[in-house]
Design a protein around this motif. Structure first.
Motif, PDB file in Angstrom:
ATOM      1  N   ARG A 136       0.830  -1.202   0.000  1.00  0.00           N
ATOM      2  CA  ARG A 136       0.000   0.000   0.000  1.00  0.00           C
ATOM      3  C   ARG A 136       0.865   1.252   0.000  1.00  0.00           C
ATOM      4  O   ARG A 136       1.876   1.315   0.707  1.00  0.00           O
ATOM      5  CB  ARG A 136      -0.902   0.032   1.240  1.00  0.00           C
ATOM      6  CG  ARG A 136      -1.841  -1.171   1.384  1.00  0.00           C
ATOM      7  CD  ARG A 136      -2.934  -1.163   0.347  1.00  0.00           C
ATOM      8  NE  ARG A 136      -3.872  -2.250   0.530  1.00  0.00           N
ATOM      9  CZ  ARG A 136      -5.007  -2.147   1.231  1.00  0.00           C
ATOM     10  NH1 ARG A 136      -5.319  -1.007   1.811  1.00  0.00           N
ATOM     11  NH2 ARG A 136      -5.805  -3.177   1.354  1.00  0.00           N
ATOM     12  N   MET A 137       0.434   2.238  -0.775  1.00  0.00           N
ATOM     13  CA  MET A 137       1.079   3.547  -0.730  1.00  0.00           C
ATOM     14  C   MET A 137       0.339   4.393   0.289  1.00  0.00           C
ATOM     15  O   MET A 137      -0.893   4.355   0.369  1.00  0.00           O
ATOM     16  CB  MET A 137       1.068   4.203  -2.101  1.00  0.00           C
ATOM     17  CG  MET A 137       1.768   5.544  -2.146  1.00  0.00           C
ATOM     18  SD  MET A 137       2.196   6.032  -3.849  1.00  0.00           S
ATOM     19  CE  MET A 137       3.803   5.249  -3.987  1.00  0.00           C
ATOM     20  N   VAL A 138       1.095   5.154   1.079  1.00  0.00           N
ATOM     21  CA  VAL A 138       0.522   5.893   2.197  1.00  0.00           C
ATOM     22  C   VAL A 138       0.973   7.352   2.153  1.00  0.00           C
ATOM     23  O   VAL A 138       2.142   7.640   1.890  1.00  0.00           O
ATOM     24  CB  VAL A 138       0.964   5.277   3.552  1.00  0.00           C
ATOM     25  CG1 VAL A 138       0.339   6.040   4.717  1.00  0.00           C
ATOM     26  CG2 VAL A 138       0.604   3.801   3.611  1.00  0.00           C
ATOM     27  N   ILE A 139       0.043   8.258   2.399  1.00  0.00           N
ATOM     28  CA  ILE A 139       0.363   9.647   2.699  1.00  0.00           C
ATOM     29  C   ILE A 139       0.093   9.838   4.182  1.00  0.00           C
ATOM     30  O   ILE A 139      -1.003   9.541   4.668  1.00  0.00           O
ATOM     31  CB  ILE A 139      -0.491  10.633   1.881  1.00  0.00           C
ATOM     32  CG1 ILE A 139      -0.126  10.559   0.398  1.00  0.00           C
ATOM     33  CG2 ILE A 139      -0.297  12.059   2.392  1.00  0.00           C
ATOM     34  CD1 ILE A 139      -1.017  11.416  -0.498  1.00  0.00           C
ATOM     35  N   SER A 140       1.086  10.315   4.914  1.00  0.00           N
ATOM     36  CA  SER A 140       0.944  10.487   6.354  1.00  0.00           C
ATOM     37  C   SER A 140       1.558  11.812   6.781  1.00  0.00           C
ATOM     38  O   SER A 140       2.707  12.100   6.455  1.00  0.00           O
ATOM     39  CB  SER A 140       1.648   9.342   7.095  1.00  0.00           C
ATOM     40  OG  SER A 140       1.637   9.555   8.488  1.00  0.00           O
ATOM     41  N   ALA A 141       0.777  12.625   7.491  1.00  0.00           N
ATOM     42  CA  ALA A 141       1.273  13.919   7.953  1.00  0.00           C
ATOM     43  C   ALA A 141       0.585  14.293   9.255  1.00  0.00           C
ATOM     44  O   ALA A 141      -0.636  14.232   9.357  1.00  0.00           O
ATOM     45  CB  ALA A 141       1.031  14.993   6.900  1.00  0.00           C
ATOM     46  N   THR A 142       1.376  14.669  10.236  1.00  0.00           N
ATOM     47  CA  THR A 142       0.838  15.077  11.528  1.00  0.00           C
ATOM     48  C   THR A 142       1.576  16.325  11.994  1.00  0.00           C
ATOM     49  O   THR A 142       2.801  16.406  11.888  1.00  0.00           O
ATOM     50  CB  THR A 142       1.018  13.975  12.591  1.00  0.00           C
ATOM     51  OG1 THR A 142       0.358  12.781  12.148  1.00  0.00           O
ATOM     52  CG2 THR A 142       0.426  14.409  13.924  1.00  0.00           C
ATOM     53  N   ALA A 143       0.845  17.297  12.488  1.00  0.00           N
ATOM     54  CA  ALA A 143       1.453  18.497  13.055  1.00  0.00           C
ATOM     55  C   ALA A 143       0.710  18.854  14.330  1.00  0.00           C
ATOM     56  O   ALA A 143      -0.520  18.830  14.377  1.00  0.00           O
ATOM     57  CB  ALA A 143       1.386  19.648  12.062  1.00  0.00           C
TER      58      ALA A 143
END
Length: 216
Positions: A95-102
């Motif tokens: 699976r390709m994943v986009i992950s971003a947390t701020a």
């Protein structure tokens, strides 16, 4: 000794060519169009309508662009170095994943989406050709929560605090991606392309931001 001396340049050349293939593939970027659909309970929350995510085609740190239309005003917001795109594996499942947390003292913003790597792209540069599989579509969530306790509100009945969730859909923009591959554009160069495209469509810079994006 003569054998070692003649073998070493050949070995270094092979290593350099291999490194060139890997570096070239990593330099290429994929472009995803983003859309948001509000879901579940929320308060004072209005998601951005659309956007883009640009990241190295084989994974790495990405750039987020969000767009917002309010009345007759069209705005875009850019967040460079926001999150990453990567491939998660479990056996044959890829699976390709986009992950971003701020986060900061008052707010938390999370973006994540994932999808099957079933789309094959031809990546070509001056010295190498390769095939890379990416996700044609990724689906997940955008979550925002902000107490806004750092803002100078006054007066009874003022709306304070934001919380909400949207379904996040990221679709591969094949035209932008193929053009970026053809022209060997990196993330910064592709960002310029999209900003120029948005400004030609009447969007204005909504003041460059370094903080996390949140619902409005």
């Amino acid at each position: 000794m003569k054998k070692t001396a003649s073998f070493l340049p050949a070995l270094l050349l092979a290593f350099a060519l291999c490194l060139g293939v890997v570096t070239s593939a990593r330099a290429q970027v994929a472009v995803y169009r983003l859309s948001f659909e509000q879901t579940g309970d929320s308060i004072n929350y209005r998601p951005y309508q659309n956007g883009y995510y640009i990241a190295p085609i084989q994974g790495g740190e990405g750039t987020l662009i969000l767009t917002l239309v309010t009345g007759n005003t069209k705005q875009y917001f850019t967040y460079e170095g926001f999150g990453e795109m990567f491939v998660a594996l479990k056996g044959d499942n890829q699976r390709m994943v986009i992950s971003a947390t701020a986060t900061n003292d008052v707010s938390t913003t999370v973006f994540y989406a994932l999808g099957k790597t079933e789309k094959e792209l031809n990546v070509e540069s001056r010295n190498a050709k390769s095939k890379v599989k990416v996700a044609e579509k990724m689906v997940g969530y955008a979550v925002s929560a902000d107490s806004e306790k750092d803002l100078p509100f006054s007066g009874a009945g003022t709306s304070v605090g934001v919380a909400g969730v949207s379904i996040l859909t990221a679709r591969l923009d094949e035209t932008q991606t193929q053009t970026a591959i053809r022209d060997s554009l990196d993330t910064a160069a592709q960002l310029d392309v999209i900003v120029n495209l948005l400004e030609a469509g009447g969007y204005v810079d909504g003041n460059p931001q370094t903080t996390a994006p949140a619902g409005n």
